[in-house]
Enzyme design. Structure first.
Site, mmCIF file in Angstrom:
data_model
loop_
_atom_site.group_PDB
_atom_site.id
_atom_site.type_symbol
_atom_site.label_atom_id
_atom_site.label_comp_id
_atom_site.label_asym_id
_atom_site.label_seq_id
_atom_site.Cartn_x
_atom_site.Cartn_y
_atom_site.Cartn_z
ATOM 1 N N ASP A 9 -9.806 2.633 2.274
ATOM 2 C CA ASP A 9 -9.712 1.996 3.593
ATOM 3 C C ASP A 9 -10.215 2.930 4.692
ATOM 4 O O ASP A 9 -10.894 2.494 5.633
ATOM 5 C CB ASP A 9 -8.264 1.618 3.913
ATOM 6 C CG ASP A 9 -7.822 0.334 3.244
ATOM 7 O OD1 ASP A 9 -8.690 -0.489 2.897
ATOM 8 O OD2 ASP A 9 -6.603 0.148 3.076
ATOM 9 N N LYS A 58 0.798 -1.231 0.000
ATOM 10 C CA LYS A 58 0.000 0.000 0.000
ATOM 11 C C LYS A 58 0.829 1.280 0.000
ATOM 12 O O LYS A 58 0.349 2.333 -0.430
ATOM 13 C CB LYS A 58 -0.958 0.010 1.192
ATOM 14 C CG LYS A 58 -2.064 -1.028 1.084
ATOM 15 C CD LYS A 58 -2.989 -0.987 2.278
ATOM 16 C CE LYS A 58 -4.096 -2.024 2.138
ATOM 17 N NZ LYS A 58 -5.064 -1.977 3.236
#
Length: 284
Positions: free
Chosen positions: A109, A73
């Site tokens: 997220d 990420k």
């Protein structure tokens, strides 16, 4: 004619991921041709060094976009052309859209965790919270927690520099006093209203708990982002004491809801996706 969607997930050890089924079934429900593929570094015997080649291959094969998970990420950031405001602020990306020859990074997220938190723990005390982990997912969750009103967030990570970088990042958006690098876990846990695990600890391939169960107590609320298994050792210990808990399925579903919209341009039915996720877990 509705668009055809080819999407994928890049990560390591992701064979048990529920994300492909979540996307494909919602695509079916909306009359879309929606294909979602796993690109798992582990069985391919690849490391994050393969990310440039994998992104190039996805572009050549005309992927609509990619989801990005552990451990990629943050490593993916320098490979992108543009970042959404949220992804830039958080310093992590979990969704890449290929559009007009550009790679555009997003972070769903943060929204995903916040939605689950609001739905399940909206009335909890949030004066002091302990967060385990300062990686890509941890950065998104920390932003969500402070945005949801946590007053003091203590962040613990095996890499002290990574925790410091996240605290500095949070200070730029929320002010200098809201987050700090955790020093003494026992003391922090004794004062905490809540605990959030954003590490991979507790996954089927990484069993265990990030916090000794002896530090838990009934007054604490405990949130988790791991969702396979849905009941981690941490959540099992917390529930045995009577703690209020939030499992990782919430973040998994609600980040997928936003990613689906980014890939397809269609607004998904969040409740239908949540019901589908729950049905997958009851049929294990």
């Amino acid at each position: 004619m509705k668009p055809r969607i080819l999407a994928g997930l890049i990560g390591s050890g992701i064979q048990a991921s529920r994300t492909p089924a979540l996307h494909e079934q919602e695509g079916d429900a909306q009359g879309l041709r929606y294909l979602y593929r796993l690109i798992d570094l582990e069985p391919l015997q690849l490391s994050i060094d393969a990310l440039p080649d994998l992104l190039k291959a996805a572009e050549l094969m005309q992927f609509t976009g990619l989801n990005i998970t552990y451990p990629c990420k943050q490593a993916i950031l320098p490979l992108l052309d543009e970042l959404s405001d949220e992804a830039r602020g958080i310093g992590a990306v979990n969704t890449v859209v290929f559009k007009a020859g550009k790679r555009i990074g997003h972070n769903t997220d943060c929204l995903g965790f916040a939605e689950g938190f609001r739905r399940n723990l909206n009335d909890v005390d949030r004066h002091r919270v302990v967060q385990m982990g300062a990686g890509g997912a941890g950065a998104a969750v920390a932003h969500a927690l402070l945005a949801e009103g946590v007053e003091h967030l203590s962040i613990f990570d095996v890499d002290a520099n990574r925790a410091r970088d996240l605290v500095d990042n949070l200070a730029r958006r929320f002010g200098a006093s809201r987050a700090q690098v955790g020093r003494h876990l026992e003391n922090a846990m004794a004062e905490a209203d809540g605990l959030v695990n954003t590490t991979p600890m507790g996954m089927a391939k990484l069993p265990g708990t990030p916090v000794p169960p002896a530090l838990l107590r009934a007054e604490l609320w405990v949130a988790e982002i791991v969702y396979f298994p849905l009941e981690t050792e941490l959540l099992r210990s917390a529930r045995a004491l009577g703690c209020r808990t939030l499992d990782g399925g919430n973040m998994a579903v609600f980040q997928a809801v936003k990613a689906f919209e980014l890939f397809s341009g269609e607004v998904p039915d969040a409740q239908r996706m949540l019901a589908h996720f729950q049905s997958m877990n009851t049929s294990q």
